[in-house]
Design an enzyme around this catalytic site. Structure first.
Site, PDB file in Angstrom:
ATOM      1  N   ASP A 193      46.678  39.629  38.580  1.00 56.19           N
ATOM      2  CA  ASP A 193      45.595  39.421  39.323  1.00 56.19           C
ATOM      3  C   ASP A 193      44.611  40.844  39.567  1.00 56.19           C
ATOM      4  O   ASP A 193      44.913  41.949  39.861  1.00 56.19           O
ATOM      5  CB  ASP A 193      46.103  39.737  40.480  1.00 56.19           C
ATOM      6  CG  ASP A 193      45.034  38.800  41.000  1.00 56.19           C
ATOM      7  OD1 ASP A 193      44.873  37.484  41.286  1.00 56.19           O
ATOM      8  OD2 ASP A 193      44.440  39.780  41.982  1.00 56.19           O
ATOM      9  N   ASN A 223      31.630  39.523  40.484  1.00 53.18           N
ATOM     10  CA  ASN A 223      31.209  39.093  40.883  1.00 53.18           C
ATOM     11  C   ASN A 223      30.482  38.659  41.882  1.00 53.18           C
ATOM     12  O   ASN A 223      28.735  38.396  41.513  1.00 53.18           O
ATOM     13  CB  ASN A 223      31.880  37.221  41.251  1.00 53.18           C
ATOM     14  CG  ASN A 223      32.571  36.371  39.886  1.00 53.18           C
ATOM     15  OD1 ASN A 223      32.459  37.312  38.506  1.00 53.18           O
ATOM     16  ND2 ASN A 223      33.619  36.062  40.137  1.00 53.18           N
ATOM     17  N   ASP A 269      32.729  37.379  33.803  1.00 50.44           N
ATOM     18  CA  ASP A 269      33.048  37.273  32.697  1.00 50.44           C
ATOM     19  C   ASP A 269      34.009  37.991  32.083  1.00 50.44           C
ATOM     20  O   ASP A 269      34.657  38.364  31.109  1.00 50.44           O
ATOM     21  CB  ASP A 269      32.829  35.790  32.268  1.00 50.44           C
ATOM     22  CG  ASP A 269      32.395  34.629  32.735  1.00 50.44           C
ATOM     23  OD1 ASP A 269      33.316  34.367  34.138  1.00 50.44           O
ATOM     24  OD2 ASP A 269      30.966  33.984  32.381  1.00 50.44           O
ATOM     25  N   GLU A 304      41.489  34.924  38.560  1.00 49.93           N
ATOM     26  CA  GLU A 304      42.080  36.204  37.551  1.00 49.93           C
ATOM     27  C   GLU A 304      43.001  36.983  37.516  1.00 49.93           C
ATOM     28  O   GLU A 304      43.022  37.940  37.271  1.00 49.93           O
ATOM     29  CB  GLU A 304      40.668  37.281  38.644  1.00 49.93           C
ATOM     30  CG  GLU A 304      41.277  37.010  40.027  1.00 49.93           C
ATOM     31  CD  GLU A 304      41.047  36.763  41.178  1.00 49.93           C
ATOM     32  OE1 GLU A 304      40.943  36.975  42.570  1.00 49.93           O
ATOM     33  OE2 GLU A 304      40.872  35.140  40.612  1.00 49.93           O
TER      34      GLU A 304
END
Length: 352
Positions: free
Chosen positions: A180, A188, A197, A223
């Site tokens: 993770d 973000n 991304d 993620e």
């Protein structure tokens, strides 16, 4: 006409004497090959000529011109008509055979063309189905496999592992590594989803470069990534966990900020003997619990939960959703973790 004219004048050679053998010869012309008709005509002419010449069996030499003409006409009937009919029939047969061969050749050519078309369409359909199947098992952003691929593939992998373990007697572990990205929401929120991304794509490349042939990386969602690593000796599990963690941390990302990850590991089978080992879904729950222990205790690290002599797997799986800490404190599980796992983050840093 000559035969008919002679027969009407009460000749020595009545018209009926030729009817039966001529009928047989004409029948043979339609029924058999020309060589047999020719042989029959020749024998009939020789027989008739011989009998007439010798005056045997009621046959007499022709006493007058009309009888001679009539006899020659009989000979002509025996010798020429069956052969002419046989030639015509044989020509028709050859024409029919030629037409049949042409029809068969055309049909064969059409069959070949049709088979080729069907084969091409079948291949195109199979390729399209394969592309659809691959697309349905592939994450469009990272190009990694997705959950559907794992659900289809992992039962076969575990079955193969069990056969190999029974054959070799080795105690190696199939390793699940749940990765993770730490504080991904900040990326973000700060740099935009396009930057997020890009980070996901770069992390997927980092993880893909680390796996061996037979291993695979799955985009687990958001993620999170899942690595399924082929069996390794259990003492090397910490080495692999640290290698994954360090590779993600040391990579230079386009966003220009450090990126780290937390990793939860689970070793299959959980028990080498005694209790029945959990299935792969339960092993992922163990990896997830180990992952959240790392996130709650500093991030940028790895951890794996292992059974103890007190482990009751049913109790573990029932209480695991509440977190691993209580199970660790009760002795149901033991923990091996990286040195990077520090005490719990301050308030405000416990998010993803």
């Amino acid at each position: 006409m000559i035969v008919y004219f002679g027969g009407e004048r009460d000749s020595f050679y009545a018209l009926g004497m030729v009817a039966l053998p001529l009928t047989v010869l004409l029948w043979s012309a339609f029924r058999f090959r020309p060589i047999w008709t020719a042989a029959g005509s020749g024998l009939s002419v020789m027989f008739l000529t011989s009998m007439t010449g010798l005056g045997l069996a009621g046959f007499q030499p022709p006493p007058k011109t009309l009888d001679a003409v009539l006899l020659l006409a009989f000979m002509l009937l025996f010798g020429v008509v069956p052969l002419a009919v046989a030639a015509l029939v044989n020509q028709q047969r050859r024409m029919n055979r030629r037409m049949l061969r042409l029809a068969i050749r055309d049909a064969e050519a059409q069959r070949v063309v049709l088979e080729s078309v069907v084969a091409d369409r079948t291949r195109e359909l199979n390729e399209a189905n394969a592309r659809l199947e691959t697309a349905s098992q592939t994450d469009p952003l990272t190009g990694l496999r997705n959950r559907r691929y794992l659900a289809n593939q992992i039962p076969a992998d575990l079955a193969f592992y069990e056969r190999e373990r029974m054959r070799t007697g080795r105690a190696d572990a199939l390793l699940f590594a749940l990765v993770d990205i730490d504080h991904f929401k900040r990326v973000n929120d700060t740099y935009g989803h396009a930057a997020g991304d890009k980070v996901l794509q770069q992390v997927s490349c980092v993880l893909t470069r680390l796996v061996r042939s037979g291993d695979y990386v799955v985009r687990w969602g958001g993620e999170e990534f899942l690595l399924v690593l082929r069996p390794v000796a259990r003492e090397f599990v910490p080495v692999l966990g640290e290698r994954l963690r360090a590779a993600v941390e040391e990579h230079e990302y386009d966003v220009g900020v450090p990126v780290t990850c937390s990793i939860g590991l689970a070793e299959y089978p959980m028990f080498m003997e005694g209790q029945q080992t959990p299935g792969w879904e339960e092993m992922l729950e163990l990896a997830d619990a180990a992952l959240y222990w790392v996130k709650a205790n500093g991030r940028n690290g790895w951890a794996t939960l292992r059974p103890t002599t007190e482990t009751d797997i049913k109790k573990v799986m029932t209480e695991l959703r509440a977190g691993a800490q209580a199970l660790l404190e009760s002795g149901q599980l033991s923990l091996i973790s990286s040195q990077q796992a520090q005490p719990r983050d301050p308030v405000g840093r416990s998010g993803p």
